[in-house]
Design an enzyme around this catalytic site. Structure first.
Site, mmCIF file in Angstrom:
data_model
loop_
_atom_site.group_PDB
_atom_site.id
_atom_site.type_symbol
_atom_site.label_atom_id
_atom_site.label_comp_id
_atom_site.label_asym_id
_atom_site.label_seq_id
_atom_site.Cartn_x
_atom_site.Cartn_y
_atom_site.Cartn_z
ATOM 1 N N VAL A 159 0.813 -1.358 -0.114
ATOM 2 C CA VAL A 159 -0.378 -0.353 0.204
ATOM 3 C C VAL A 159 0.532 1.261 0.208
ATOM 4 O O VAL A 159 0.204 2.485 -0.861
ATOM 5 C CB VAL A 159 -1.069 0.265 0.949
ATOM 6 C CG1 VAL A 159 -1.966 1.309 1.637
ATOM 7 C CG2 VAL A 159 -1.707 -1.177 1.135
ATOM 8 N N LYS B 82 14.905 -1.849 3.145
ATOM 9 C CA LYS B 82 14.471 -2.116 2.203
ATOM 10 C C LYS B 82 14.066 -0.552 1.055
ATOM 11 O O LYS B 82 14.387 -0.140 0.412
ATOM 12 C CB LYS B 82 13.041 -1.711 2.944
ATOM 13 C CG LYS B 82 12.189 -2.092 1.937
ATOM 14 C CD LYS B 82 10.508 -2.442 2.345
ATOM 15 C CE LYS B 82 9.611 -3.529 2.563
ATOM 16 N NZ LYS B 82 8.621 -3.066 3.065
ATOM 17 N N GLU C 224 -3.289 -6.777 -5.634
ATOM 18 C CA GLU C 224 -2.568 -7.285 -5.740
ATOM 19 C C GLU C 224 -2.169 -7.278 -7.076
ATOM 20 O O GLU C 224 -3.098 -8.070 -7.656
ATOM 21 C CB GLU C 224 -1.787 -7.844 -4.954
ATOM 22 C CG GLU C 224 -0.758 -7.144 -3.557
ATOM 23 C CD GLU C 224 -1.015 -7.967 -2.260
ATOM 24 O OE1 GLU C 224 0.134 -8.923 -2.977
ATOM 25 O OE2 GLU C 224 -0.571 -8.412 -1.443
ATOM 26 N N LYS D 54 -14.155 -0.436 4.608
ATOM 27 C CA LYS D 54 -13.183 -0.863 4.713
ATOM 28 C C LYS D 54 -12.916 -2.424 4.357
ATOM 29 O O LYS D 54 -13.231 -3.270 3.517
ATOM 30 C CB LYS D 54 -12.006 -0.518 4.241
ATOM 31 C CG LYS D 54 -10.835 -1.237 5.053
ATOM 32 C CD LYS D 54 -9.849 -1.279 3.060
ATOM 33 C CE LYS D 54 -9.641 -2.052 3.164
ATOM 34 N NZ LYS D 54 -8.456 -3.021 1.568
ATOM 35 N N ASN E 116 -14.047 -6.144 2.279
ATOM 36 C CA ASN E 116 -13.080 -7.740 1.700
ATOM 37 C C ASN E 116 -13.470 -8.810 2.515
ATOM 38 O O ASN E 116 -13.740 -9.226 2.030
ATOM 39 C CB ASN E 116 -11.659 -6.637 2.751
ATOM 40 C CG ASN E 116 -10.447 -6.036 2.419
ATOM 41 O OD1 ASN E 116 -10.822 -6.025 0.874
ATOM 42 N ND2 ASN E 116 -9.814 -5.929 2.629
ATOM 43 N N PHE F 278 -15.749 -12.480 -7.763
ATOM 44 C CA PHE F 278 -15.303 -12.775 -6.884
ATOM 45 C C PHE F 278 -16.701 -13.675 -6.870
ATOM 46 O O PHE F 278 -16.692 -14.748 -5.403
ATOM 47 C CB PHE F 278 -15.347 -11.822 -6.123
ATOM 48 C CG PHE F 278 -14.231 -11.328 -5.785
ATOM 49 C CD1 PHE F 278 -14.077 -10.236 -6.405
ATOM 50 C CD2 PHE F 278 -12.987 -11.791 -4.799
ATOM 51 C CE1 PHE F 278 -13.138 -9.554 -6.757
ATOM 52 C CE2 PHE F 278 -12.090 -10.316 -4.562
ATOM 53 C CZ PHE F 278 -11.791 -10.348 -6.107
ATOM 54 N N GLY G 58 -12.557 -22.347 -6.305
ATOM 55 C CA GLY G 58 -11.431 -23.362 -6.377
ATOM 56 C C GLY G 58 -10.658 -23.475 -4.781
ATOM 57 O O GLY G 58 -11.317 -24.008 -4.200
ATOM 58 N N CYS H 161 -5.281 -10.236 2.901
ATOM 59 C CA CYS H 161 -6.012 -9.325 2.679
ATOM 60 C C CYS H 161 -7.290 -9.915 3.931
ATOM 61 O O CYS H 161 -7.493 -9.761 4.487
ATOM 62 C CB CYS H 161 -6.198 -8.351 1.978
ATOM 63 S SG CYS H 161 -4.875 -7.538 1.147
#
Ligand code: UGA
Length: 456
Positions: free
Chosen positions: A11, A35, A156, A208, A212, A253, A257, A264
């Site tokens: 992010v 990093k 991602e 948020k 998810n 969505f 599978g 997340c």
């Protein structure tokens, strides 16, 4: 505008490059000095399509730089984005230690009248905590610092596109000036068509997590349906296709599978359930979502057992190890959960992934790795497609057929065309779809084929 970004994970990095790309001057900072050294040298710590180019472009243009000290990052910032990690604690709640210490550090060094923006995914109530930390740091000093919630919705593997062209931007704030500043920060995006939604802070934080959790719920619904379809002799791909044609449901969505993974959904579903409990509301539906997701991997093990009888000493090739295509991220990857289950059954497991092999090896050291998909399938009793990377959907079937010990393919993502595989001599297992026996008589008509599923 002058923007600082604290934390350079997925992010944070995407915030750095996208803010720079629209013309802001951005300074990124991370507690991990290694990093920062990498990023300053133009080396990316993660794989994300298009990110390396964008990073090089923005640093060369002088709009983006990286520093080690928070004090240096925020010295001139009008807006500070906090994008540090919120890993799951053992009890399932989000660990907010990094958020608190980032907020304290920022408050110590940032200019008055700046805005601190919480972008990490956090439980409702976190911005209030951040505000208290900031006020304590400021006590006795003049000026105010607003705290804003601005959750991120990027995916991602598609993060560059999602960050540069977001469909929606969510801003939760309390003060009119904070909304005004955030409108200015995001003006280039809203002028390009992004929808800006403004709410209070608690609503933004909750929304948020709700997004998810609901997406994870859709996936688990599809996976539970897959278990039913297996018992009823129906095809889950067709069932979810029918469902998706109802605009009230929508087609996205609903792919059954191996289940959802990544950093997340698994942690957010758990953290959302914990938050509900802390707020005094029992939300057991979320626990079911997580249970059905784990059941998907177990269902895959059972299918392999059914197809191969004893798993001990069977050679099983796993194609795709990342939690989804186009990323090297293996956190909570269902492919690796399957690898671990099969290794526990004393199968010999060999894997291949276009980007995630090094990370996979660190996570599951017993996993054997192959240099390419065909090498992975050499001598395999069964080939399992775990992650639907485009290049794994277009393998040469003749080559695959001659590599394997037995022509059995388990399409654990329902991403392949079972008829094409069967015509090429493979027995095909899927998730929630009827077993397809090999029909090699049609083989000559197939040749080297694309494996992708047609239609639906
Ligand atoms: C997810 C959300 O989609 C983003 O909107 C959000 O910003 C992000 O989490 C976050 O909170 O940071 P991401 O985890 O990158 O993004 O990936 P997704 O594309 O959502 O896929 C998550 C998992 O669900 C993957 O393992 C994928 O294979 C699986 N999945 C997805 C299914 O099993 N079936 C589907 O139909 C869709």
């Amino acid at each position: 505008m002058n923007v600082a970004v604290i934390g350079t994970g997925h992010v944070g990095l995407m915030t750095c490059v996208s803010m720079a790309a629209v013309g802001h001057r951005v300074v990124g900072c991370d507690a991990d000095r290694g990093k920062i050294a990498q990023l300053s040298a133009g080396v990316l710590p993660i794989f994300e399509p298009g990110l390396a180019e964008l990073l090089a472009e923005q640093t060369a243009a002088g709009r983006l730089s990286f520093v080690e000290e928070t004090a240096d990052a925020v010295a001139d910032a009008e807006v500070v984005f906090i994008c540090v990690g919120t890993p799951p604690r053992v009890d399932g709640e989000a660990d907010l230690v990094a958020v608190e210490s980032a907020a304290r550090e920022v408050a110590r060094h940032v200019r008055r009248s700046s805005i601190i923006v919480e972008k990490s995914t956090v439980p409702a109530g976190t911005a209030g905590r951040v505000r208290t930390v900031v006020r304590r740091e400021l006590s006795g000093r003049a000026g105010e610092i607003s705290v804003v919630s601005n959750p991120e919705f990027l995916r991602e593997g598609r993060a560059v596109e999602d960050s540069l062209h977001p469909e929606r931007i969510l801003v939760g704030a309390e003060e009119a000036e904070a909304f005004a500043t955030m409108r200015e920060v995001y003006r280039p995006f809203t002028e390009a068509g992004a929808l800006l939604i403004e709410t209070d802070i608690a609503t933004a934080e909750l929304a948020k997590h709700a997004c998810n959790a609901f997406l994870a719920l859709k996936i688990s619904f599809a996976n539970a349906l897959a278990r039913m379809c297996e018992r009823a002799g129906a095809d889950v791909v067709s069932v979810t296709h029918v469902m998706g044609t109802d605009p009230r449901i929508g087609p996205d969505f609903l792919r059954a599978g191996l289940g959802y993974g990544g950093y997340c959904f698994p942690k957010d579903v758990q953290a959302f359930e914990r938050l509900a409990a802390r707020l005094g509301y029992a939300f057991p539906l979320l626990g079911e979502v997580a249970r059905i997701n784990e059941e998907a991997v177990e269902a895959a093990v059972e299918k392999l057992r059914d197809a191969l009888w004893n798993l001990t000493d069977k050679r099983i090739a796993l194609l795709g190890l990342a939690f989804k295509p186009e990323t090297d991220d293996i956190r909570f990857s269902p492919a690796l959960a399957l690898a671990e289950r099969l290794l526990a059954e004393r199968a010999s497991v060999v894997g291949f992934d276009p980007q995630a092999m090094a990370n996979a090896k660190t996570e599951v050291p017993e996993l054997e790795l192959a240099t390419d998909a065909y090498a992975a399938c050499e001598g395999a009793d069964c080939v399992v497609l775990c992650t639907e990377w485009p290049e794994l959907l277009t393998l040469d079937l003749e080559r695959l057929r001659s590599a394997v010990a037995y022509p059995v393919i388990f399409d654990a993502r329902n991403a392949l065309d079972a008829d094409v595989l069967a015509a090429a001599g493979f027995e095909v297992l899927s998730m929630g779809r009827p077993h397809v026996a090999a029909s090699p008589t049609e083989r000559s008509a197939v040749g080297a084929s694309r494996l992708e599923r047609r239609g639906a």
